[in-house]
Design a protein around this motif. Structure first.
Motif, mmCIF file in Angstrom:
data_model
loop_
_atom_site.group_PDB
_atom_site.id
_atom_site.type_symbol
_atom_site.label_atom_id
_atom_site.label_comp_id
_atom_site.label_asym_id
_atom_site.label_seq_id
_atom_site.Cartn_x
_atom_site.Cartn_y
_atom_site.Cartn_z
ATOM 1 N N SER A 125 1.576 -5.607 9.241
ATOM 2 C CA SER A 125 2.612 -6.461 9.814
ATOM 3 C C SER A 125 3.946 -5.729 9.816
ATOM 4 O O SER A 125 4.182 -4.838 8.995
ATOM 5 C CB SER A 125 2.733 -7.777 9.036
ATOM 6 N N ILE A 126 4.805 -6.130 10.758
ATOM 7 C CA ILE A 126 6.120 -5.508 10.891
ATOM 8 C C ILE A 126 7.181 -6.596 10.928
ATOM 9 O O ILE A 126 7.119 -7.522 11.761
ATOM 10 C CB ILE A 126 6.197 -4.652 12.176
ATOM 11 N N GLY A 127 8.137 -6.499 10.011
ATOM 12 C CA GLY A 127 9.246 -7.442 9.980
ATOM 13 C C GLY A 127 10.511 -6.811 10.519
ATOM 14 O O GLY A 127 10.497 -5.733 11.115
ATOM 15 N N ARG A 128 11.617 -7.480 10.282
ATOM 16 C CA ARG A 128 12.900 -6.990 10.792
ATOM 17 C C ARG A 128 13.306 -5.675 10.152
ATOM 18 O O ARG A 128 13.837 -4.792 10.824
ATOM 19 C CB ARG A 128 13.978 -8.050 10.544
ATOM 20 N N ASP A 129 13.071 -5.540 8.850
ATOM 21 C CA ASP A 129 13.484 -4.324 8.151
ATOM 22 C C ASP A 129 12.427 -3.799 7.183
ATOM 23 O O ASP A 129 12.725 -3.062 6.256
ATOM 24 C CB ASP A 129 14.806 -4.535 7.408
ATOM 25 N N SER A 130 11.173 -4.200 7.386
ATOM 26 C CA SER A 130 10.096 -3.696 6.533
ATOM 27 C C SER A 130 8.759 -3.815 7.250
ATOM 28 O O SER A 130 8.617 -4.586 8.206
ATOM 29 C CB SER A 130 10.041 -4.466 5.205
ATOM 30 N N ALA A 131 7.808 -3.032 6.775
ATOM 31 C CA ALA A 131 6.447 -3.081 7.315
ATOM 32 C C ALA A 131 5.462 -3.067 6.156
ATOM 33 O O ALA A 131 5.686 -2.390 5.150
ATOM 34 C CB ALA A 131 6.188 -1.906 8.246
ATOM 35 N N VAL A 132 4.377 -3.812 6.290
ATOM 36 C CA VAL A 132 3.331 -3.855 5.272
ATOM 37 C C VAL A 132 2.146 -3.047 5.772
ATOM 38 O O VAL A 132 1.676 -3.241 6.901
ATOM 39 C CB VAL A 132 2.903 -5.306 4.967
ATOM 40 N N ILE A 133 1.676 -2.135 4.922
ATOM 41 C CA ILE A 133 0.582 -1.251 5.302
ATOM 42 C C ILE A 133 -0.537 -1.359 4.272
ATOM 43 O O ILE A 133 -0.296 -1.246 3.059
ATOM 44 C CB ILE A 133 1.060 0.211 5.397
ATOM 45 N N ALA A 134 -1.742 -1.598 4.743
ATOM 46 C CA ALA A 134 -2.911 -1.643 3.868
ATOM 47 C C ALA A 134 -3.399 -0.220 3.627
ATOM 48 O O ALA A 134 -3.574 0.556 4.571
ATOM 49 C CB ALA A 134 -4.019 -2.470 4.504
ATOM 50 N N VAL A 135 -3.604 0.124 2.373
ATOM 51 C CA VAL A 135 -4.030 1.475 2.002
ATOM 52 C C VAL A 135 -5.555 1.528 1.981
ATOM 53 O O VAL A 135 -6.211 0.718 1.327
ATOM 54 C CB VAL A 135 -3.444 1.879 0.636
ATOM 55 N N LYS A 136 -6.106 2.508 2.679
ATOM 56 C CA LYS A 136 -7.553 2.669 2.777
ATOM 57 C C LYS A 136 -8.010 3.873 1.940
ATOM 58 O O LYS A 136 -7.443 4.162 0.909
ATOM 59 C CB LYS A 136 -7.947 2.808 4.244
ATOM 60 N N GLU A 137 -9.010 4.603 2.429
ATOM 61 C CA GLU A 137 -9.609 5.672 1.632
ATOM 62 C C GLU A 137 -8.659 6.870 1.504
ATOM 63 O O GLU A 137 -7.819 7.112 2.375
ATOM 64 C CB GLU A 137 -10.932 6.125 2.239
ATOM 65 N N PRO A 138 -8.805 7.627 0.415
ATOM 66 C CA PRO A 138 -7.969 8.814 0.212
ATOM 67 C C PRO A 138 -8.212 9.864 1.287
ATOM 68 O O PRO A 138 -9.292 9.949 1.866
ATOM 69 C CB PRO A 138 -8.404 9.334 -1.169
ATOM 70 N N VAL A 139 -7.194 10.657 1.530
ATOM 71 C CA VAL A 139 -7.289 11.800 2.445
ATOM 72 C C VAL A 139 -7.521 13.051 1.603
ATOM 73 O O VAL A 139 -6.853 13.245 0.585
ATOM 74 C CB VAL A 139 -5.995 11.946 3.274
ATOM 75 N N PRO A 140 -8.481 13.903 1.969
ATOM 76 C CA PRO A 140 -8.716 15.128 1.190
ATOM 77 C C PRO A 140 -7.446 15.975 1.070
ATOM 78 O O PRO A 140 -6.632 16.030 1.994
ATOM 79 C CB PRO A 140 -9.793 15.863 2.006
ATOM 80 N N SER A 141 -7.304 16.622 -0.072
ATOM 81 C CA SER A 141 -6.129 17.433 -0.327
ATOM 82 C C SER A 141 -6.024 18.593 0.665
ATOM 83 O O SER A 141 -7.030 19.207 1.032
ATOM 84 C CB SER A 141 -6.175 17.995 -1.751
ATOM 85 N N ARG A 142 -4.808 18.882 1.085
ATOM 86 C CA ARG A 142 -4.542 20.035 1.940
ATOM 87 C C ARG A 142 -3.807 21.132 1.173
ATOM 88 O O ARG A 142 -3.198 22.016 1.773
ATOM 89 C CB ARG A 142 -3.730 19.601 3.160
ATOM 90 N N GLU A 143 -3.840 21.057 -0.151
ATOM 91 C CA GLU A 143 -3.172 22.062 -0.970
ATOM 92 C C GLU A 143 -4.056 23.291 -1.158
ATOM 93 O O GLU A 143 -5.278 23.191 -1.265
ATOM 94 C CB GLU A 143 -2.794 21.481 -2.331
ATOM 95 N N SER A 144 -3.418 24.450 -1.205
ATOM 96 C CA SER A 144 -4.129 25.705 -1.376
ATOM 97 C C SER A 144 -4.641 25.853 -2.804
ATOM 98 O O SER A 144 -3.999 25.389 -3.750
ATOM 99 C CB SER A 144 -3.198 26.882 -1.050
ATOM 100 N N PRO A 145 -5.784 26.519 -2.999
ATOM 101 C CA PRO A 145 -6.246 26.810 -4.364
ATOM 102 C C PRO A 145 -5.367 27.844 -5.065
ATOM 103 O O PRO A 145 -5.440 28.005 -6.276
ATOM 104 C CB PRO A 145 -7.662 27.352 -4.146
ATOM 105 N N LEU A 146 -4.537 28.548 -4.285
ATOM 106 C CA LEU A 146 -3.629 29.551 -4.844
ATOM 107 C C LEU A 146 -2.229 28.968 -4.963
ATOM 108 O O LEU A 146 -1.654 28.509 -3.966
ATOM 109 C CB LEU A 146 -3.588 30.796 -3.951
ATOM 110 N N ALA A 147 -1.690 28.971 -6.170
ATOM 111 C CA ALA A 147 -0.316 28.520 -6.386
ATOM 112 C C ALA A 147 0.631 29.683 -6.087
ATOM 113 O O ALA A 147 0.709 30.637 -6.860
ATOM 114 C CB ALA A 147 -0.133 28.037 -7.820
#
Length: 232
Positions: free
Chosen positions: A52-74
């Motif tokens: 839903s979208i209001g005048r100054d805010s929106a509500v978002i339902a959180v679904k499944e996690p997204v796989p990490s895009r971080e490198s194995p090398l720091a």
């Protein structure tokens, strides 16, 4: 890639307000029922559906996690402080390439006076944050306080210094999981710095037969190392 929205904490349902609401709803014009991607301060990311979208805010339902895009090398990029526009380009592109930490490096031949970059932390963090949103990362790289060359040499961990006059890379190196890349200023490294780096066991490499500008060298070095040991 879906539009990405930053939230403080991923919960089953999140309410987006402020700048993130303005950009997502008023600028990008996300609509109810649209799929987006959320990421939080802890480095988590998940798929979301705008409920839903209001005048100054929106509500978002959180679904499944997204796989990490971080490198194995720091990758920690110790970059000499160069002309500010070019330094900021390195922050942006380094973030896109997976750098974990940026260290503004003060070397003998740095020409920029400290007062020129003393109050740039907020701007630099904003540049890095926007790059994170654009490239799909969830972890925001840290920008450390400026450090001297000797400070970096005294720290633990493997270090790799790029110098135009270095010899060929060491063959059959053991793949690192944590690496600090050192890039000098426009005027290059001093002889004292090169000598000190060798005394501290720093590995030397060069980026081909041509002499690159400092900002080009930083982006190229991170790309080479990320391709060699990371996830590019």
């Amino acid at each position: 890639m879906r539009h990405r929205i930053f939230v403080e904490l991923l919960e089953p349902s999140v309410t987006v307000t402020g700048d993130e609401f303005h950009h997502s709803i008023r600028v990008v014009r996300a609509r109810a029922g649209e799929e987006v991607e959320l990421f939080d301060r802890a480095g988590n990311a998940a798929r979301g559906i705008v409920e839903s979208i209001g005048r100054d805010s929106a509500v978002i339902a959180v679904k499944e996690p997204v796989p990490s895009r971080e490198s194995p090398l720091a990758i920690h990029l110790a970059m000499a402080v160069i002309q500010l526009e070019k330094f900021e380009l390195v922050l942006q592109k380094g973030t896109e390439l997976g750098v974990k930490t940026f260290i503004p490096l003060v070397t003998e031949r740095v020409e920029l006076r400290p007062e020129r970059y003393a109050n740039k932390t907020e701007r630099w963090n904003k540049i890095v944050f926007e790059a994170v949103k654009q490239c799909g990362r969830a972890v925001v790289p840290k920008i450390e306080a400026p450090a001297t060359f000797e400070d970096i040499l005294e720290q633990n961990g493997e270090k790799l210094l790029f110098d135009a006059d270095a010899g060929p890379p060491t063959a059959n190196r053991q793949p690192p999981t944590d690496l600090t890349i050192l890039i000098g200023p426009e005027g290059g490294w001093s002889e004292d710095e090169l000598r000190s780096a060798r005394d501290h066991g720093v590995v030397f490499e060069r980026l081909g037969p041509r002499r690159l500008r400092a900002e080009t060298a930083a982006i190229a070095a991170v790309s080479v190392i990320a391709a060699r040991f990371g996830d590019l």
